[in-house]
Design a protein around this motif. Sequence first.
Motif, PDB file in Angstrom:
ATOM      1  N   GLN A  32      -4.941 -36.952 -22.620  1.00  0.00           N
ATOM      2  CA  GLN A  32      -5.689 -36.915 -23.887  1.00  0.00           C
ATOM      3  C   GLN A  32      -4.811 -37.444 -25.017  1.00  0.00           C
ATOM      4  OE1 GLN A  32      -5.396 -35.170 -26.841  1.00  0.00           O
ATOM      5  NE2 GLN A  32      -3.608 -33.946 -26.240  1.00  0.00           N
ATOM      6  N   ASP A  37      -8.072 -40.187 -30.037  1.00  0.00           N
ATOM      7  CA  ASP A  37      -9.344 -39.506 -30.319  1.00  0.00           C
ATOM      8  C   ASP A  37     -10.449 -39.949 -29.380  1.00  0.00           C
ATOM      9  OD1 ASP A  37      -8.736 -39.763 -33.893  1.00  0.00           O
ATOM     10  OD2 ASP A  37      -8.131 -38.239 -32.438  1.00  0.00           O
ATOM     11  N   SER A  61     -12.049 -43.778 -26.056  1.00  0.00           N
ATOM     12  CA  SER A  61     -11.401 -43.233 -27.254  1.00  0.00           C
ATOM     13  C   SER A  61     -11.436 -44.311 -28.318  1.00  0.00           C
ATOM     14  CB  SER A  61      -9.956 -42.856 -26.932  1.00  0.00           C
ATOM     15  OG  SER A  61      -9.189 -44.036 -26.748  1.00  0.00           O
ATOM     16  N   SER A  86     -19.708 -33.215 -28.483  1.00  0.00           N
ATOM     17  CA  SER A  86     -18.348 -33.082 -29.020  1.00  0.00           C
ATOM     18  C   SER A  86     -17.281 -33.429 -28.002  1.00  0.00           C
ATOM     19  CB  SER A  86     -18.134 -31.642 -29.504  1.00  0.00           C
ATOM     20  OG  SER A  86     -19.207 -31.227 -30.309  1.00  0.00           O
ATOM     21  N   GLU A  88     -14.536 -34.625 -28.453  1.00  0.00           N
ATOM     22  CA  GLU A  88     -13.191 -34.367 -28.975  1.00  0.00           C
ATOM     23  C   GLU A  88     -12.610 -33.017 -28.513  1.00  0.00           C
ATOM     24  OE1 GLU A  88     -15.912 -34.686 -30.765  1.00  0.00           O
ATOM     25  OE2 GLU A  88     -16.160 -32.918 -32.053  1.00  0.00           O
ATOM     26  N   ASN A  91      -9.646 -33.419 -26.445  1.00  0.00           N
ATOM     27  CA  ASN A  91      -8.363 -33.567 -27.145  1.00  0.00           C
ATOM     28  C   ASN A  91      -7.832 -32.195 -27.560  1.00  0.00           C
ATOM     29  OD1 ASN A  91      -9.904 -36.343 -28.484  1.00  0.00           O
ATOM     30  ND2 ASN A  91      -7.935 -36.557 -27.442  1.00  0.00           N
TER      31      ASN A  91
END
Lengths: 129, 462
Positions: A32, A37, A61, A86, A88, A91
């Motif tokens: 990650q 992102d 990303s 989501s 993210e 990450n």
Amino acid sequence: MNFPDDLKYHREHTWVKVSGKKATIGITDYAQDALGDIVYIDLPEIDAEISKDAEFSEIESTKATSSVIAPVSGTIIEVNEDLEESPEIINEDPYGKGWIAVLELTDPSEIDDLLDAADYERYIEEEAK
Amino acid sequence: MRLLVLGAGPGGYVAALKAAQLGAEVIVVEDTEVGGTCLNRGCIPTKALVASAEAIHKAKKLKDFGVDVSGEITPNLSRIMERKNKVVSTQVKGIRSLFKSWGVTLIEGKGMLLTPGKVEIEKKDGSVEIVEADKIIIATGSKPAQIPIFPFDGEHILSSDDALNIKSIPKSLIIVGAGVIGCEFACIFRELGTEVTMVEMMPGAISTEDPEIARLLEKELKKKKIKLMTEVKVERVEGQHDGIHVGLAGGKELVAEKLLVSIGRSLNTEGIGLEAIGIKKGSRGEIEVNEHMETNIEGIYAIGDVTGGMLLAHVASKEGTVAAYNACGIEKKIDYSVVPAAIFTSPEIASVGLREDQASEKGIDYITGHFQFRALGKAHAMGEISGFVKVVADKETDRLLGVHIIGPHASDLIHEAAVAIKAGLKVRDIADTIHAHPTLSEGLMEAAEDVHGEAIHVPKPT
């Protein structure tokens, strides 16, 4: 960088948490971080058969698009739908809330091919050289 | 010299205006509306809908751009169609006005060739007029092709013409044919909120484009939750109380509110007198022409979709210009070496020149360069990072052979490449030209640099 001891790791930067005949999989902290992102993940379908060492998902990303390699073989029985809205989360919490899928293992002996946390950490250090 | 043009689409009206500019007396015969398919049922109305779809898309993402909205974002179909109709009617008025300005006579009716110099026109009021002309340009175009066992009904089984005039947003839609038209409509309808399933016979969508581009479009369609089924044939279509049931080869059945058939176009060669005067047609019914756009009958030319070919408005227009020159006694030949093409999906696609497989076929030893839009600051600033630029070049001479783009504004960016290819420029010419920063055009510059492994904004290969 974080590599929990209770997980097994694949050289293509995915992790496995085994629980009987089931396994939860995701990407490692190293992955990650390298990706940056995450904006999208192409989640596998329920009932899809995935094979160890083959691509089962793709992550996009802001920097790149990357294949996600299956650390073990099995049939997908659950996917983390929260990642649709989501991505993210991967990450933020790659080993916890960022889990990607749960599968039923086809061949539990494949776990023996995987690395433990210490070996994976060593492997990454070697790669970086 | 009196020239009669049969059809006022992008081929016909351009031919007419060109001939008028060259001093000919021009009569145009049009049986539907000036502007033809492009203006009324194709290029323009679809792009107006694409603009509304983009507005909806942006509106849903306003928060990402730091704009707070109170209330719902809802497509208003009647307003969307009103806007589309206004855009179209303004263009139509524009062409009619150009005709007046250049002294082109417009006769509204269906024209049919009686002899190589005489056309019979059945006008809208039922009366018949016979017009004699020294030269004739046939530009009757094409129409949506239908599957004979389930023809269009305008209600449940739609053509692209019908799709442009829907009265309500369907909850679900099956699109047969994942070519250019099918994919553009898939993106439009999806943005309006329709659940879209596409069915395609070939192994993938837009199979005439570069395969890497096609694969990325398929991924983008998947992201939008558009379902794409490939290598699948439609066997049966049945209207039932709960919608249209589509039976696929292999047994699977799909159900949706409406069905859009976008499998291609059929050429308008019927009922215009071609057989009577002996115009030579090809195996697909297309009117055969030489490089002067002339048919086998001297003084009769044919242009645009009716001659088969690329089925592109800009090609028809160019052919119209060439035909007009030749009809007026100035020799010109058509040149198809550089024809850009654009697909207004989301993201856009555009290409010009050769694909890799075409370069191989010609026996050219080629090299390629790539650049991802997500490596460009401008793309990030805009919030549109999906896509890439691919450059195909001659390994030996460095000549630019082709450029393929999928990403924001691809349809505009492609023209730098079109000019470069037409002028026989080398890849280095693009790479060495300063491109303003921050622009999307830098993507083409870096892809050109990448051909020689010299792109700057790319990590060192491992």
